[in-house]
Design a protein around this motif. Structure first.
Motif, PDB file in Angstrom:
ATOM      1  N   MET A 271       0.834  -1.178   0.000  1.00 30.31           N
ATOM      2  CA  MET A 271       0.000   0.000   0.000  1.00 30.31           C
ATOM      3  C   MET A 271       0.883   1.248   0.000  1.00 30.31           C
ATOM      4  SD  MET A 271      -3.040   0.979   2.663  1.00 30.31           S
ATOM      5  CE  MET A 271      -2.009   0.789   4.078  1.00 30.31           C
ATOM      6  N   ALA A 272       1.867   1.282   0.873  1.00 31.04           N
ATOM      7  CA  ALA A 272       2.744   2.444   0.959  1.00 31.04           C
ATOM      8  C   ALA A 272       3.499   2.654  -0.340  1.00 31.04           C
ATOM      9  CB  ALA A 272       3.711   2.297   2.119  1.00 31.04           C
ATOM     10  N   ALA A 273       3.967   1.564  -0.932  1.00 31.35           N
ATOM     11  CA  ALA A 273       4.736   1.676  -2.178  1.00 31.35           C
ATOM     12  C   ALA A 273       3.888   2.219  -3.317  1.00 31.35           C
ATOM     13  CB  ALA A 273       5.319   0.322  -2.558  1.00 31.35           C
ATOM     14  N   SER A 274       2.585   2.004  -3.251  1.00 31.19           N
ATOM     15  CA  SER A 274       1.702   2.483  -4.320  1.00 31.19           C
ATOM     16  C   SER A 274       1.222   3.908  -4.062  1.00 31.19           C
ATOM     17  CB  SER A 274       0.494   1.556  -4.472  1.00 31.19           C
ATOM     18  OG  SER A 274      -0.379   1.695  -3.366  1.00 31.19           O
ATOM     19  N   GLY A 275       1.497   4.443  -2.869  1.00 29.66           N
ATOM     20  CA  GLY A 275       1.065   5.794  -2.541  1.00 29.66           C
ATOM     21  C   GLY A 275      -0.428   5.901  -2.277  1.00 29.66           C
ATOM     22  N   ARG A 276      -1.062   4.792  -1.947  1.00 27.89           N
ATOM     23  CA  ARG A 276      -2.507   4.774  -1.697  1.00 27.89           C
ATOM     24  C   ARG A 276      -2.799   4.821  -0.211  1.00 27.89           C
ATOM     25  NH1 ARG A 276      -4.792   5.803  -6.609  1.00 27.89           N
ATOM     26  NH2 ARG A 276      -3.842   4.489  -8.176  1.00 27.89           N
ATOM     27  N   THR A 277      -3.970   5.322   0.126  1.00 30.42           N
ATOM     28  CA  THR A 277      -4.394   5.406   1.523  1.00 30.42           C
ATOM     29  C   THR A 277      -5.130   4.129   1.926  1.00 30.42           C
ATOM     30  OG1 THR A 277      -6.555   6.349   1.007  1.00 30.42           O
ATOM     31  CG2 THR A 277      -4.708   7.910   1.311  1.00 30.42           C
ATOM     32  N   PRO A 278      -5.198   3.871   3.226  1.00 29.31           N
ATOM     33  CA  PRO A 278      -5.987   2.725   3.680  1.00 29.31           C
ATOM     34  C   PRO A 278      -7.451   2.833   3.240  1.00 29.31           C
ATOM     35  CG  PRO A 278      -4.574   3.488   5.445  1.00 29.31           C
ATOM     36  CD  PRO A 278      -4.476   4.501   4.325  1.00 29.31           C
ATOM     37  N   GLN A 279      -7.982   4.034   3.236  1.00 35.65           N
ATOM     38  CA  GLN A 279      -9.375   4.231   2.822  1.00 35.65           C
ATOM     39  C   GLN A 279      -9.559   3.830   1.358  1.00 35.65           C
ATOM     40  OE1 GLN A 279      -7.479   6.592   4.381  1.00 35.65           O
ATOM     41  NE2 GLN A 279      -8.456   6.622   6.377  1.00 35.65           N
ATOM     42  N   TRP A 280      -8.640   4.241   0.507  1.00 39.32           N
ATOM     43  CA  TRP A 280      -8.720   3.891  -0.912  1.00 39.32           C
ATOM     44  C   TRP A 280      -8.632   2.378  -1.074  1.00 39.32           C
ATOM     45  CZ3 TRP A 280      -5.524   1.171  -4.120  1.00 39.32           C
ATOM     46  CH2 TRP A 280      -5.830   1.207  -5.488  1.00 39.32           C
ATOM     47  N   LEU A 281      -7.664   1.768  -0.403  1.00 39.58           N
ATOM     48  CA  LEU A 281      -7.458   0.333  -0.538  1.00 39.58           C
ATOM     49  C   LEU A 281      -8.683  -0.440  -0.062  1.00 39.58           C
ATOM     50  CD1 LEU A 281      -5.682  -1.999  -1.362  1.00 39.58           C
ATOM     51  CD2 LEU A 281      -4.625  -1.897   0.904  1.00 39.58           C
ATOM     52  N   ALA A 282      -9.225  -0.076   1.075  1.00 40.71           N
ATOM     53  CA  ALA A 282     -10.409  -0.762   1.596  1.00 40.71           C
ATOM     54  C   ALA A 282     -11.564  -0.668   0.596  1.00 40.71           C
ATOM     55  CB  ALA A 282     -10.814  -0.173   2.938  1.00 40.71           C
ATOM     56  N   GLU A 283     -11.793   0.512   0.073  1.00 37.65           N
ATOM     57  CA  GLU A 283     -12.877   0.700  -0.899  1.00 37.65           C
ATOM     58  C   GLU A 283     -12.656  -0.158  -2.131  1.00 37.65           C
ATOM     59  OE1 GLU A 283     -14.250   4.236  -3.799  1.00 37.65           O
ATOM     60  OE2 GLU A 283     -14.191   4.762  -1.667  1.00 37.65           O
ATOM     61  N   GLN A 284     -11.455  -0.142  -2.657  1.00 43.58           N
ATOM     62  CA  GLN A 284     -11.150  -0.910  -3.866  1.00 43.58           C
ATOM     63  C   GLN A 284     -11.216  -2.420  -3.621  1.00 43.58           C
ATOM     64  OE1 GLN A 284     -10.675   0.547  -6.963  1.00 43.58           O
ATOM     65  NE2 GLN A 284     -11.351   2.298  -5.776  1.00 43.58           N
ATOM     66  N   ALA A 285     -10.859  -2.847  -2.410  1.00 40.79           N
ATOM     67  CA  ALA A 285     -10.848  -4.269  -2.075  1.00 40.79           C
ATOM     68  C   ALA A 285     -12.219  -4.775  -1.631  1.00 40.79           C
ATOM     69  CB  ALA A 285      -9.810  -4.545  -0.992  1.00 40.79           C
ATOM     70  N   GLY A 286     -13.157  -3.870  -1.418  1.00 41.75           N
ATOM     71  CA  GLY A 286     -14.504  -4.275  -1.036  1.00 41.75           C
ATOM     72  C   GLY A 286     -14.669  -4.614   0.436  1.00 41.75           C
ATOM     73  N   ILE A 287     -13.829  -3.998   1.282  1.00 41.28           N
ATOM     74  CA  ILE A 287     -13.970  -4.180   2.722  1.00 41.28           C
ATOM     75  C   ILE A 287     -14.041  -2.811   3.380  1.00 41.28           C
ATOM     76  CG2 ILE A 287     -12.817  -6.425   2.775  1.00 41.28           C
ATOM     77  CD1 ILE A 287     -10.265  -5.091   3.669  1.00 41.28           C
ATOM     78  N   THR A 288     -14.473  -2.777   4.622  1.00 38.53           N
ATOM     79  CA  THR A 288     -14.559  -1.486   5.301  1.00 38.53           C
ATOM     80  C   THR A 288     -13.170  -1.032   5.741  1.00 38.53           C
ATOM     81  OG1 THR A 288     -14.866  -2.411   7.515  1.00 38.53           O
ATOM     82  CG2 THR A 288     -16.868  -2.051   6.174  1.00 38.53           C
TER      83      THR A 288
END
Length: 56
Positions: A1-18
């Protein structure tokens, strides 16, 4: 996640989890499911194998 520069919020949304579920899993308070790992890998455009430690 850090290497991609994405936030936990973005990742959760994209992965389909809260966001809360992702935070708990990252803090080792809950386990990742295979579905979680597949969603995260897809969101980050990496293989699932890159998310798990190698077999010993």
């Amino acid at each position: 996640m850090a290497a991609s520069g994405r936030t936990p919020q973005w990742l959760a949304e994209q992965a389909g989890i809260t966001t809360k579920a992702l935070q708990n899993k990252l803090a080792l308070r809950a386990d990742f499911t295979v579905v979680d790992l597949a969603g995260i890998a897809h969101a980050l455009e990496i293989s699932v194998e890159e998310l798990v430690p190698p077999a010993r």
